[in-house]
Design a protein around this motif. Structure first.
Motif, mmCIF file in Angstrom:
data_model
loop_
_atom_site.group_PDB
_atom_site.id
_atom_site.type_symbol
_atom_site.label_atom_id
_atom_site.label_comp_id
_atom_site.label_asym_id
_atom_site.label_seq_id
_atom_site.Cartn_x
_atom_site.Cartn_y
_atom_site.Cartn_z
ATOM 1 N N ARG A 174 -1.202 -8.097 -6.537
ATOM 2 C CA ARG A 174 -2.217 -9.413 -6.446
ATOM 3 C C ARG A 174 -1.258 -10.605 -6.665
ATOM 4 O O ARG A 174 -1.437 -11.601 -5.610
ATOM 5 C CB ARG A 174 -3.195 -9.654 -7.625
ATOM 6 C CG ARG A 174 -3.906 -10.817 -7.607
ATOM 7 C CD ARG A 174 -4.969 -10.630 -8.469
ATOM 8 N NE ARG A 174 -5.900 -12.072 -8.719
ATOM 9 C CZ ARG A 174 -6.556 -12.589 -7.879
ATOM 10 N NH1 ARG A 174 -6.712 -11.950 -6.779
ATOM 11 N NH2 ARG A 174 -7.138 -13.728 -8.078
ATOM 12 N N GLU B 90 0.835 -1.288 -0.004
ATOM 13 C CA GLU B 90 -0.068 -0.129 0.098
ATOM 14 C C GLU B 90 0.872 1.114 0.012
ATOM 15 O O GLU B 90 0.560 2.142 -0.750
ATOM 16 C CB GLU B 90 -0.860 -0.041 1.249
ATOM 17 C CG GLU B 90 -1.800 1.249 1.421
ATOM 18 C CD GLU B 90 -2.806 1.443 0.251
ATOM 19 O OE1 GLU B 90 -3.516 2.343 -0.053
ATOM 20 O OE2 GLU B 90 -3.393 0.267 -0.237
ATOM 21 N N LYS C 100 -2.096 -2.253 -8.495
ATOM 22 C CA LYS C 100 -2.447 -3.149 -7.629
ATOM 23 C C LYS C 100 -1.836 -4.474 -7.605
ATOM 24 O O LYS C 100 -1.130 -4.799 -8.418
ATOM 25 C CB LYS C 100 -3.888 -3.557 -8.316
ATOM 26 C CG LYS C 100 -4.498 -4.709 -7.442
ATOM 27 C CD LYS C 100 -6.186 -4.924 -8.091
ATOM 28 C CE LYS C 100 -6.813 -6.019 -7.207
ATOM 29 N NZ LYS C 100 -8.168 -6.566 -7.763
#
Length: 263
Positions: free
Chosen positions: A44, A36, A42
């Motif tokens: 994943r 973060e 993103k």
């Protein structure tokens, strides 16, 4: 009962992983926090290097990540496969040398903690490992690498003991440095595992060689892999809001490395 003299503790992943299980939630919380804070896009697809019995593989899969576990120990990987099945989770299992691999499609992150990196006892293998990770990461991807830095004034003698328990199984792990050579950049650590399951007792002993690093020696190695930059440095408390200086006092190091966008 005497300790076994010819045992690889990695062939007993149920006990080895139990020794470190208390660290797992803290580590994985840190991984997510680092994604973060430092990540681009993103996150994943994640690779756990030297995954062993898969404590982090299982935890990250349970958190919804697409996880690959890489190791070269068949016993550990078979145990991990059963563990995932028992939990109803999925992950890719890869039997490979962590100094020579390539993952496709590219990864968002790679993870390697608790000194697994120092099993690569030659400069060549350590360098090839970092290059393999860099080649397998997408630009902006992260490599979270944790291992002990040996300060110049560190005493070569070391002795640690800790206990972990799950259900009726209790494992007491003793770690001792039995050989230390700065000239060879090598130390040998002996692990004794005392396992008690009800009335049953099992005693395991293994010695593993590890490569030594000072901070300057790791900086020198990292300069040979220009695809990476150090985003931040932490210690084994895994507190994302409290980075630590990369100085000559650093010992328990967790590096957040990022693959450069132009790499």
């Amino acid at each position: 009962m005497p300790y076994s003299q010819a045992v690889d503790c990695y062939d007993y992943p149920q006990y080895w992983d139990l020794s470190f299980r208390d660290e797992t939630p803290t580590e994985c919380d840190f991984f997510e926090a680092a994604f973060e804070q430092f990540g681009e896009g993103k996150f994943r697809r994640v690779l756990d290097l030297g995954c062993g019995g898969g404590r982090n593989v299982v935890e990250m899969a349970a958190r919804g990540f697409e996880v690959i576990g890489l190791d070269n120990n068949d016993v550990s990987l078979k145990y991990l496969t059963k563990r995932l099945k028992r939990r109803g989770l999925e992950a890719e299992i890869l039997n490979a040398d962590m100094s020579d691999f390539q993952i496709e499609p590219p990864l968002d992150a790679a993870l390697c903690t608790f000194n697994t990196f120092r099993h690569l006892v030659s400069e060549k293998d350590a360098l090839n490992h970092l290059r393999s990770v860099a080649q397998s990461l997408r630009p902006g991807g992260l490599y979270i690498l944790g291992f002990h830095i040996i300060p110049l004034d560190a005493h070569p003698d070391c002795h640690e003991r800790w206990t972990a328990q799950h259900g009726k199984t209790k494992v007491t792990t003793t770690l001792k440095v039995v050989r230390f050579s700065r000239a060879e950049r090598r130390e040998v650590l002996r692990f004794n595992l005392h396992v008690r399951k009800g009335d049953e007792v099992l005693r395991l002993k293994t010695e593993y060689p590890y490569r030594l690093y000072t901070g300057d020696e790791f900086r020198s190695l990292l300069r040979k892999v220009p695809e990476f930059e150090i985003r931040e440095v932490y210690d084994f408390w895994y507190e994302i809001d409290y980075p630590v200086p990369f100085d000559h006092e650093l010992s328990d190091a967790v590096f957040v490395l990022q693959k450069k966008d132009d790499a």
